[in-house]
Design a protein around this motif. Structure first.
Motif, short mmCIF file in Angstrom:
data_model
loop_
_atom_site.label_atom_id
_atom_site.label_comp_id
_atom_site.label_asym_id
_atom_site.label_seq_id
_atom_site.Cartn_x
_atom_site.Cartn_y
_atom_site.Cartn_z
N ALA A 100 3.47 -3.51 96.11
CA ALA A 100 4.87 -3.98 96.80
C ALA A 100 4.59 -4.88 97.73
CB ALA A 100 5.72 -2.73 97.29
N SER A 101 3.39 -5.07 98.27
CA SER A 101 2.85 -5.93 99.39
C SER A 101 3.04 -7.47 99.10
CB SER A 101 1.49 -5.58 99.85
OG SER A 101 1.36 -4.26 100.47
N ASP A 102 3.20 -7.92 100.23
CA ASP A 102 3.29 -9.48 100.07
C ASP A 102 1.62 -9.94 100.34
OD1 ASP A 102 6.17 -10.22 99.69
OD2 ASP A 102 6.15 -9.37 101.67
N PHE A 103 0.83 -9.38 101.06
CA PHE A 103 -0.52 -9.51 101.45
C PHE A 103 -1.22 -8.18 101.41
CE2 PHE A 103 2.01 -12.68 103.72
CZ PHE A 103 1.65 -13.85 103.08
N PHE A 104 -2.48 -8.30 101.16
CA PHE A 104 -3.65 -7.34 101.10
C PHE A 104 -4.69 -7.78 102.09
CE2 PHE A 104 -7.15 -5.32 99.53
CZ PHE A 104 -6.99 -3.92 99.37
N VAL A 105 -4.91 -6.87 103.09
CA VAL A 105 -5.78 -7.39 104.13
C VAL A 105 -7.02 -6.32 104.05
CG1 VAL A 105 -6.25 -7.80 106.49
CG2 VAL A 105 -4.07 -8.45 105.56
N PRO A 106 -7.96 -6.53 103.31
CA PRO A 106 -9.12 -5.63 103.38
C PRO A 106 -10.09 -5.91 104.41
CG PRO A 106 -9.78 -7.47 101.93
CD PRO A 106 -8.26 -7.67 102.38
N CYS A 107 -10.40 -4.75 105.28
CA CYS A 107 -11.08 -4.68 106.50
C CYS A 107 -12.61 -4.28 106.13
CB CYS A 107 -10.50 -3.86 107.57
SG CYS A 107 -8.82 -4.43 107.91
N PHE A 108 -13.52 -5.53 106.41
CA PHE A 108 -14.81 -5.24 105.93
C PHE A 108 -15.63 -4.96 107.03
CE2 PHE A 108 -13.25 -7.84 102.33
CZ PHE A 108 -13.90 -7.18 101.31
N SER A 109 -16.60 -4.14 107.01
CA SER A 109 -17.51 -3.69 107.73
C SER A 109 -18.70 -3.13 107.26
CB SER A 109 -17.01 -2.44 108.70
OG SER A 109 -16.90 -1.27 107.88
N LYS A 110 -19.71 -2.88 107.76
CA LYS A 110 -21.05 -2.50 107.22
C LYS A 110 -20.95 -1.28 106.43
CE LYS A 110 -23.92 -5.11 110.31
NZ LYS A 110 -24.60 -5.20 111.72
N LEU A 111 -20.20 -0.46 107.11
CA LEU A 111 -20.02 1.01 106.33
C LEU A 111 -19.18 0.73 105.05
CD1 LEU A 111 -20.51 4.00 106.24
CD2 LEU A 111 -18.66 4.19 107.76
N ALA A 112 -18.09 -0.17 105.29
CA ALA A 112 -17.20 -0.26 103.99
C ALA A 112 -17.90 -0.82 102.96
CB ALA A 112 -15.95 -1.23 104.63
N MET A 113 -18.83 -1.86 103.26
CA MET A 113 -19.47 -2.41 102.03
C MET A 113 -20.67 -1.44 101.36
SD MET A 113 -18.43 -5.50 101.73
CE MET A 113 -19.87 -6.16 100.50
N ALA A 114 -21.09 -0.34 102.23
CA ALA A 114 -22.11 0.50 101.55
C ALA A 114 -21.59 1.88 101.31
CB ALA A 114 -23.15 0.91 102.88
N LYS A 115 -20.43 1.94 101.53
CA LYS A 115 -19.85 3.53 101.13
C LYS A 115 -18.94 3.49 99.92
CE LYS A 115 -16.89 7.01 103.21
NZ LYS A 115 -16.10 7.33 104.26
N ARG A 116 -19.17 4.74 99.18
CA ARG A 116 -18.34 4.68 97.90
C ARG A 116 -17.09 5.25 98.59
NH1 ARG A 116 -21.70 6.89 92.66
NH2 ARG A 116 -23.33 5.22 92.92
N SER A 117 -15.93 4.45 98.25
CA SER A 117 -14.57 5.17 98.79
C SER A 117 -13.73 4.66 98.19
CB SER A 117 -14.80 4.85 100.42
OG SER A 117 -14.49 3.45 100.35
N GLN A 118 -12.33 5.35 98.60
CA GLN A 118 -10.93 4.74 97.98
C GLN A 118 -10.88 3.28 98.37
OE1 GLN A 118 -8.82 6.32 96.04
NE2 GLN A 118 -7.26 4.73 96.23
N THR A 148 -20.96 -8.88 108.79
CA THR A 148 -21.37 -8.05 107.63
C THR A 148 -20.94 -8.84 106.33
OG1 THR A 148 -21.40 -6.15 106.32
CG2 THR A 148 -19.32 -6.74 107.15
N ALA A 149 -21.66 -8.82 105.21
CA ALA A 149 -21.56 -9.69 103.93
C ALA A 149 -19.78 -9.23 103.38
CB ALA A 149 -22.62 -9.61 102.89
N VAL A 150 -19.35 -10.11 102.79
CA VAL A 150 -18.21 -10.06 102.02
C VAL A 150 -18.52 -10.07 100.68
CG1 VAL A 150 -15.90 -11.01 101.69
CG2 VAL A 150 -16.62 -10.95 103.77
N PRO A 151 -17.84 -9.15 99.88
CA PRO A 151 -18.51 -9.17 98.15
C PRO A 151 -18.30 -10.59 97.85
CG PRO A 151 -16.76 -7.50 98.77
CD PRO A 151 -16.80 -8.18 99.97
N ALA A 152 -19.44 -10.91 97.03
CA ALA A 152 -19.48 -12.39 96.32
C ALA A 152 -18.22 -12.77 95.64
CB ALA A 152 -20.63 -12.39 95.49
N ARG A 153 -17.49 -11.86 94.71
CA ARG A 153 -16.29 -12.04 94.07
C ARG A 153 -15.35 -12.72 95.14
NH1 ARG A 153 -14.25 -7.66 90.10
NH2 ARG A 153 -12.25 -8.84 89.73
#
Length: 182
Positions: A100-118, A148-153
């Motif tokens: 339902a969102s108009d925008f999706f804002v993923p917030c990247f951090s070192k932990l977000a990039m390394a962790k298996r999560s929702q 931190t790096a952002v996923p290449a895709r």
């Protein structure tokens, strides 16, 4: 003082009375009702873009700051800590909110990039939703909370906003991007 419960029927009667008196009625998250004449009215849905904030739990504090700044700027942010209700089926509620969102804002951090999560599941769903958008429309607006790096895709196709070294400047750039694209 005892609180009085008001039924939806009573609310409807109050809205109709106000409209007949020539007053505009605004109901948050629903929109504005404007009187046209004695028995007719117009309805304006809210114009504020809905913004889903995706993050890992450990990044809740800075993302909560973003939430309040977006809200103060007139946007409608959605964050699990602020919107999910006790007993709610949270995976279904999150999926519905992303769609339902108009925008999706993923917030990247070192932990977000390394962790298996929702967070990863939400990001995949958002990328599917982005595929359905018209080519020139913006849906995903990534932010980096730290270096931190952002996923290449994502990095190879979508410009991101850095919220470091100056958090407030970064959030202002995010707000500008969201408002310019809505």
């Amino acid at each position: 003082m005892q609180k009085q419960l008001v039924s939806s029927e009573q609310i409807a009667q109050i809205v109709l009375r106000c409209l007949r008196e020539g007053k505009t009625v605004e109901i948050e998250s629903l929109g504005k009702f404007r009187p046209e004449n004695q028995d007719e009215f117009s309805f304006d849905p809210p114009k504020s873009p809905r913004v889903f904030l995706a993050h890992v739990d450990e990044d809740s504090a800075p993302v909560l700051k973003i939430y309040y700044k977006l809200k103060a700027a007139g946007l409608k942010p959605w964050m699990d800590k602020k919107k999910l209700l006790a007993g709610q089926n949270w995976p279904r509620a999150i999926e519905k909110a992303i769609r339902a969102s108009d925008f999706f804002v993923p917030c990247f951090s070192k932990l977000a990039m390394a962790k298996r999560s929702q967070f990863n599941s939400e990001l995949r769903l958002a990328m599917e939703c982005a595929e359905l958008q018209p080519l020139e429309e913006t849906f995903i607006v990534p932010v980096r909370l730290e270096d931190t790096a952002v996923p290449a895709r994502i990095a190879e196709k979508i410009q991101y906003v850095d919220l470091f070294p100056n958090f407030d400047q970064g959030v202002q750039r995010l707000i500008q991007a969201l408002k310019a694209s809505s």
